[in-house]
Design a protein around this motif. Structure first.
Motif, PDB file in Angstrom:
ATOM      1  N   LYS A 251     160.057  22.465  -2.673  1.00 57.68           N
ATOM      2  CA  LYS A 251     159.359  22.565  -1.392  1.00 57.68           C
ATOM      3  C   LYS A 251     160.155  23.508  -0.493  1.00 57.68           C
ATOM      4  O   LYS A 251     161.361  23.686  -0.676  1.00 57.68           O
ATOM      5  CB  LYS A 251     159.187  21.190  -0.785  1.00 57.68           C
ATOM      6  CG  LYS A 251     158.253  20.294  -1.611  1.00 57.68           C
ATOM      7  CD  LYS A 251     158.026  18.964  -0.960  1.00 57.68           C
ATOM      8  CE  LYS A 251     157.130  18.070  -1.819  1.00 57.68           C
ATOM      9  NZ  LYS A 251     155.720  18.476  -1.749  1.00 57.68           N
TER      10      LYS A 251
ATOM     11  N   GLN B 235     147.861  14.946  -5.359  1.00 58.52           N
ATOM     12  CA  GLN B 235     148.094  14.349  -4.038  1.00 58.52           C
ATOM     13  C   GLN B 235     148.680  15.422  -3.130  1.00 58.52           C
ATOM     14  O   GLN B 235     149.181  16.447  -3.602  1.00 58.52           O
ATOM     15  CB  GLN B 235     149.075  13.182  -4.173  1.00 58.52           C
ATOM     16  CG  GLN B 235     148.667  12.136  -5.185  1.00 58.52           C
ATOM     17  CD  GLN B 235     149.783  11.147  -5.475  1.00 58.52           C
ATOM     18  OE1 GLN B 235     150.734  11.022  -4.709  1.00 58.52           O
ATOM     19  NE2 GLN B 235     149.676  10.441  -6.584  1.00 58.52           N
TER      20      GLN B 235
ATOM     21  N   SER C 236     151.377  15.421  -1.683  1.00 57.15           N
ATOM     22  CA  SER C 236     152.804  15.564  -1.975  1.00 57.15           C
ATOM     23  C   SER C 236     153.075  16.489  -3.155  1.00 57.15           C
ATOM     24  O   SER C 236     154.215  16.889  -3.384  1.00 57.15           O
ATOM     25  CB  SER C 236     153.428  14.197  -2.259  1.00 57.15           C
ATOM     26  OG  SER C 236     152.816  13.610  -3.399  1.00 57.15           O
ATOM     27  N   TYR C 237     152.042  16.854  -3.905  1.00 53.48           N
ATOM     28  CA  TYR C 237     152.234  17.762  -5.039  1.00 53.48           C
ATOM     29  C   TYR C 237     152.390  19.220  -4.596  1.00 53.48           C
ATOM     30  O   TYR C 237     152.739  20.078  -5.400  1.00 53.48           O
ATOM     31  CB  TYR C 237     151.036  17.681  -5.996  1.00 53.48           C
ATOM     32  CG  TYR C 237     150.974  16.437  -6.868  1.00 53.48           C
ATOM     33  CD1 TYR C 237     150.078  16.347  -7.915  1.00 53.48           C
ATOM     34  CD2 TYR C 237     151.799  15.349  -6.636  1.00 53.48           C
ATOM     35  CE1 TYR C 237     149.997  15.221  -8.721  1.00 53.48           C
ATOM     36  CE2 TYR C 237     151.735  14.211  -7.422  1.00 53.48           C
ATOM     37  CZ  TYR C 237     150.821  14.161  -8.460  1.00 53.48           C
ATOM     38  OH  TYR C 237     150.737  13.030  -9.246  1.00 53.48           O
TER      39      TYR C 237
END
Lengths: 113, 110
Positions: free
Chosen positions: B37, B79, B81-82
């Motif tokens: 990220k 999701q 968060s992916y």
């Protein structure tokens, strides 16, 4: 898994100076590596830090520019010597045990002016 | 030699699936998948070893075709968060010196 910390987290340096980056692992590991990552780019392996012997450098990286130490199984340092603006990058330490993957430290963000 | 990743980028809606591919022109010993990220370190997802052994830490699956020297990472029921950049790292021996692909940027939208 291994938990890895790096110091400093970031630094701004003048050209011609040197910076030493420290990498500490919370447990003994077999493998330790140093990578460089330009912003928005992929990771490039600089060298393998060998415990008790000289580091093994990848093509394009030399010991005089990036001296590496690994005095024990949990600690390593990378020095970026005689820096120029082209050395501005993120430097990442990774570590792991034989037969397992590598886990990365948070990185050191270096800006050379 | 750097492995080739595809696609370069993908945009998904929550719940959709995606496949990221990683290929090499050289025989591989292992393939390692990471997600990064923005502003953070790469996080380990999965390792695939020559011979078929897989080890992972998350609910993400992957495959390794040794004949074709190709690996695929499967994101199912995505999701938020992916979201992030996915990198494959390949090694040609058990020294685990990794060459990384250029990365695949995944954006998951609500």
């Amino acid at each position: 898994s291994a938990v890895i910390s790096q110091k400093p987290s970031r630094d701004i340096c003048q050209r011609g100076t040197s910076l030493t980056i420290q990498c500490q692992v919370d447990s003994q590991v077999t493998m330790m590596f140093w990578y460089r990552q330009q912003p928005g780019q992929s990771l490039t392996l600089i060298a393998t830090a060998n415990q008790g012997s000289e580091a093994t450098y990848e093509s394009g990286f030399v010991i005089d520019k990036f001296p590496i130490s690994r005095p024990n199984l949990t600690f390593s340092t990378l020095t970026v010597s005689n820096m120029s603006p082209e050395d501005s990058s993120i430097y990442l330490c990774s570590a792991g045990r034989a037969g397992e993957t590598q886990y990365f430290g948070p990185g050191t963000r270096l800006l050379v002016l | 030699q750097q492995p080739v990743q595809s696609p370069q980028a993908v945009i998904l809606r929550e719940g959709e699936d995606a496949v990221i591919n990683c290929s090499s022109s050289k025989a591989l010993y292992s393939v390692h998948w990471y997600r990064q990220k923005h502003g953070e370190a790469p996080v380990f997802l999965m390792i695939l070893l020559k011979g078929g052994e897989q080890k992972g830490h998350e609910k993400i699956s992957a495959s390794f075709n040794e004949k074709k020297q190709q690996s695929s990472l499967y994101l199912t029921a995505s999701q938020l968060s992916y979201s992030g950049t996915y990198f494959c790292g390949t090694s040609r021996s058990n020294d685990y010196k990794l060459s990384f692909g250029a990365g695949t940027t995944v954006t998951v939208r609500a």
